[in-house]
Design an enzyme around this catalytic site. Structure first.
Site, mmCIF file in Angstrom:
data_model
loop_
_atom_site.group_PDB
_atom_site.id
_atom_site.type_symbol
_atom_site.label_atom_id
_atom_site.label_comp_id
_atom_site.label_asym_id
_atom_site.label_seq_id
_atom_site.Cartn_x
_atom_site.Cartn_y
_atom_site.Cartn_z
ATOM 1 N N LYS A 18 -0.260 17.550 1.833
ATOM 2 C CA LYS A 18 -1.609 17.054 2.150
ATOM 3 C C LYS A 18 -2.558 18.214 2.510
ATOM 4 O O LYS A 18 -3.755 18.127 2.274
ATOM 5 C CB LYS A 18 -1.549 16.000 3.271
ATOM 6 N N SER A 31 -4.866 13.031 4.622
ATOM 7 C CA SER A 31 -4.137 12.395 5.730
ATOM 8 C C SER A 31 -4.426 13.177 7.003
ATOM 9 O O SER A 31 -4.866 14.341 6.934
ATOM 10 C CB SER A 31 -2.637 12.438 5.420
ATOM 11 N N TYR A 64 5.650 16.723 3.467
ATOM 12 C CA TYR A 64 4.500 15.824 3.294
ATOM 13 C C TYR A 64 3.228 16.494 3.845
ATOM 14 O O TYR A 64 2.185 16.498 3.180
ATOM 15 C CB TYR A 64 4.780 14.499 4.007
HETATM 16 N N1 LIG Z 1 -0.037 4.625 5.252
HETATM 17 C C1 LIG Z 1 -0.553 5.584 6.011
HETATM 18 O O1 LIG Z 1 -0.495 5.526 7.265
HETATM 19 C C2 LIG Z 1 -1.217 6.768 5.386
HETATM 20 C C3 LIG Z 1 -1.790 7.714 6.238
HETATM 21 C C4 LIG Z 1 -2.413 8.817 5.685
HETATM 22 C C5 LIG Z 1 -2.487 8.984 4.324
HETATM 23 N N2 LIG Z 1 -1.920 8.053 3.510
HETATM 24 C C6 LIG Z 1 -2.029 8.302 2.077
HETATM 25 O O2 LIG Z 1 -2.686 7.210 1.455
HETATM 26 C C7 LIG Z 1 -2.165 7.002 0.146
HETATM 27 C C8 LIG Z 1 -1.671 5.573 0.017
HETATM 28 O O3 LIG Z 1 -0.679 5.354 1.010
HETATM 29 P P1 LIG Z 1 0.007 3.919 1.250
HETATM 30 O O4 LIG Z 1 0.361 3.877 2.677
HETATM 31 O O5 LIG Z 1 -0.809 2.841 0.651
HETATM 32 O O6 LIG Z 1 1.350 4.115 0.404
HETATM 33 P P2 LIG Z 1 2.294 2.990 -0.282
HETATM 34 O O7 LIG Z 1 3.612 3.647 -0.476
HETATM 35 O O8 LIG Z 1 2.218 1.749 0.513
HETATM 36 O O9 LIG Z 1 1.580 2.757 -1.690
HETATM 37 C C9 LIG Z 1 1.508 3.810 -2.619
HETATM 38 C C10 LIG Z 1 1.416 3.263 -4.028
HETATM 39 O O10 LIG Z 1 1.477 4.385 -4.921
HETATM 40 C C11 LIG Z 1 2.381 4.083 -5.987
HETATM 41 N N3 LIG Z 1 2.965 5.325 -6.517
HETATM 42 C C12 LIG Z 1 3.931 6.095 -5.980
HETATM 43 N N4 LIG Z 1 4.233 7.118 -6.786
HETATM 44 C C13 LIG Z 1 3.426 7.003 -7.863
HETATM 45 C C14 LIG Z 1 3.270 7.766 -9.051
HETATM 46 N N5 LIG Z 1 4.020 8.851 -9.293
HETATM 47 N N6 LIG Z 1 2.336 7.375 -9.940
HETATM 48 C C15 LIG Z 1 1.601 6.269 -9.724
HETATM 49 N N7 LIG Z 1 1.714 5.505 -8.633
HETATM 50 C C16 LIG Z 1 2.614 5.865 -7.705
HETATM 51 C C17 LIG Z 1 3.436 3.178 -5.349
HETATM 52 O O11 LIG Z 1 4.123 2.425 -6.326
HETATM 53 C C18 LIG Z 1 2.604 2.347 -4.386
HETATM 54 O O12 LIG Z 1 2.116 1.162 -4.986
HETATM 55 C C19 LIG Z 1 -1.068 8.050 -0.038
HETATM 56 O O13 LIG Z 1 -1.582 9.164 -0.723
HETATM 57 C C20 LIG Z 1 -0.695 8.429 1.381
HETATM 58 O O14 LIG Z 1 -0.151 9.707 1.472
HETATM 59 C C21 LIG Z 1 -1.290 6.959 4.013
HETATM 60 C C1 LIG Z 2 1.623 8.728 6.523
HETATM 61 C C2 LIG Z 2 0.635 9.655 7.044
HETATM 62 O O1 LIG Z 2 -0.012 10.341 6.301
HETATM 63 C C3 LIG Z 2 0.423 9.771 8.488
HETATM 64 C C4 LIG Z 2 1.387 10.721 9.092
HETATM 65 O O2 LIG Z 2 0.473 8.547 9.114
#
Ligand SMILES: NC(=O)c1ccc[n+]([C@@H]2O[C@H](COP(=O)([O-])OP(=O)(O)OC[C@H]3O[C@@H](n4cnc5c(N)ncnc54)[C@H](O)[C@@H]3O)[C@@H](O)[C@H]2O)c1
Ligand SMILES: CC(=O)[C@H](C)O
Length: 288
Positions: free
Chosen positions: A187, A170, A183
């Protein structure tokens, strides 16, 4: 039947056998040569976008999530795109991750790419961070990434093939954000494990890289926005997301496709000479 007719029949049977044999070999080869990817936490959000892209790229894909209902719905939605199967599990449990890899191999014959995508957020002012938040976040984001990497690497070594491990980092793995302390720390740990696993597994022809998204409007950000509003009642719903995404140089928030485009590259042969990298895909937010 005369001798000539008997010979002709034998020849026809022999040719038919050879053709059948070659066909079986060809189809078997086609099935085995189809690459196989696992994407954790892919019932929704960025993981679903990644699974969709890898299916379009021709991978057989094992989607995975802790939520059975969401996973079943997603499997139904994706099944017209290619070979997809699903497996329910919790990334924070080592045995679940090993069972996930075993299920992918049993279903599709091998494993080539493992995407440690599942993750959870935590939004709390520093002085209020407690044991249960630290435990939950680190168990899913950090332990989960380690267990997934170990299970996939063990399988690649057993197969004697190269393999690719791709982790969800992230912008919070490059910077640390207020009220996102736990968080951000998790990361940063994903980044460190990406580096060290890449160094240790390179001799086995296993690459380990990470994608580092910025601000994508998934359910995760809906929850972050709501929690940030709770932590600061002067904020209105939607304002935290607008503030974060308003700083993106390219002028729009991120979509699952933006992230999937990078994962597509990291899963392809075009990235064979890249390992240990945690690549920002944020539209211009963090520069390093
Ligand atoms: N959304 C963002 O802006 C963003 C930014 C940077 C990084 N990320 C990273 O990208 C990844 C996906 O994020 P997202 O926004 O799609 O999240 P989200 O919450 O929309 O989806 C995450 C999925 O993971 C599943 N999950 C949660 N805990 C779990 C577990 N213990 N075992 C198996 N599955 C599990 C959830 O049920 C969900 O379907 C994450 O690692 C997040 O930290 C997201
Ligand atoms: C959810 C995430 O990792 C960033 C801060 O957008």
């Amino acid at each position: 039947m005369c001798f000539k007719e008997q010979k002709a029949l034998q020849w026809t049977r022999g040719s038919a056998f050879v053709i059948m044999f070659l066909l079986v070999l060809y189809l078997g080869g086609m099935i085995m040569s189809k690459k196989v990817a696992v994407v954790t936490g892919s019932a929704g959000g960025l993981g679903k976008g990644i699974a969709e892209r890898l299916l379009k790229d021709g991978f057989s894909v094992m989607i995975h999530d802790i939520s059975q209902d969401a996973l079943t719905k997603t499997e139904t939605e994706l099944k017209d795109l290619g070979d997809v199967a699903s497996f329910v599990g919790d990334v924070s449990k080592k045995a679940d991750q090993e069972a996930l890899v075993a299920a992918a191999v049993e279903k599709f014959g091998q494993l080539n790419v493992f995407v440690n995508n599942a993750g959870v957020e935590a939004v709390t002012p520093f002085l209020k961070i407690d044991e249960s938040e630290l435990e939950r976040t680190f168990k899913i984001n950090v332990f989960g990434t380690v267990y997934g990497t170990q299970a996939a690497a063990e399988q690649f070594i057993k197969q004697g093939t190269p393999g690719k491990i791709i982790n969800a980092c992230s912008i919070a793995g490059h910077e640390a954000y207020e009220v996102l302390g736990t968080y951000s720390a998790s990361k940063h740990a994903v980044k460190a494990f990406t580096h060290v696993a890449a160094k240790e597994l390179a001799s086995k022809h296993i690459t380990v890289n990470a994608y580092c998204p910025g601000v994508a409007k998934t359910k995760m950000w809906d929850r972050i926005d709501a929690e940030m509003v709770k932590a600061d009642p002067s904020l209105k719903p939607g304002e935290p997301f607008a503030k974060f995404s308003g700083e993106i140089a390219l002028g729009r928030y991120e979509t699952p496709t933006d992230v999937a485009n990078l994962v597509h590259f990291l899963a392809s042969e075009d990235s064979d000479y890249i390992t240990g990298q945690t690549i920002l895909v944020d539209g211009g937010l963090v520069y390093n």
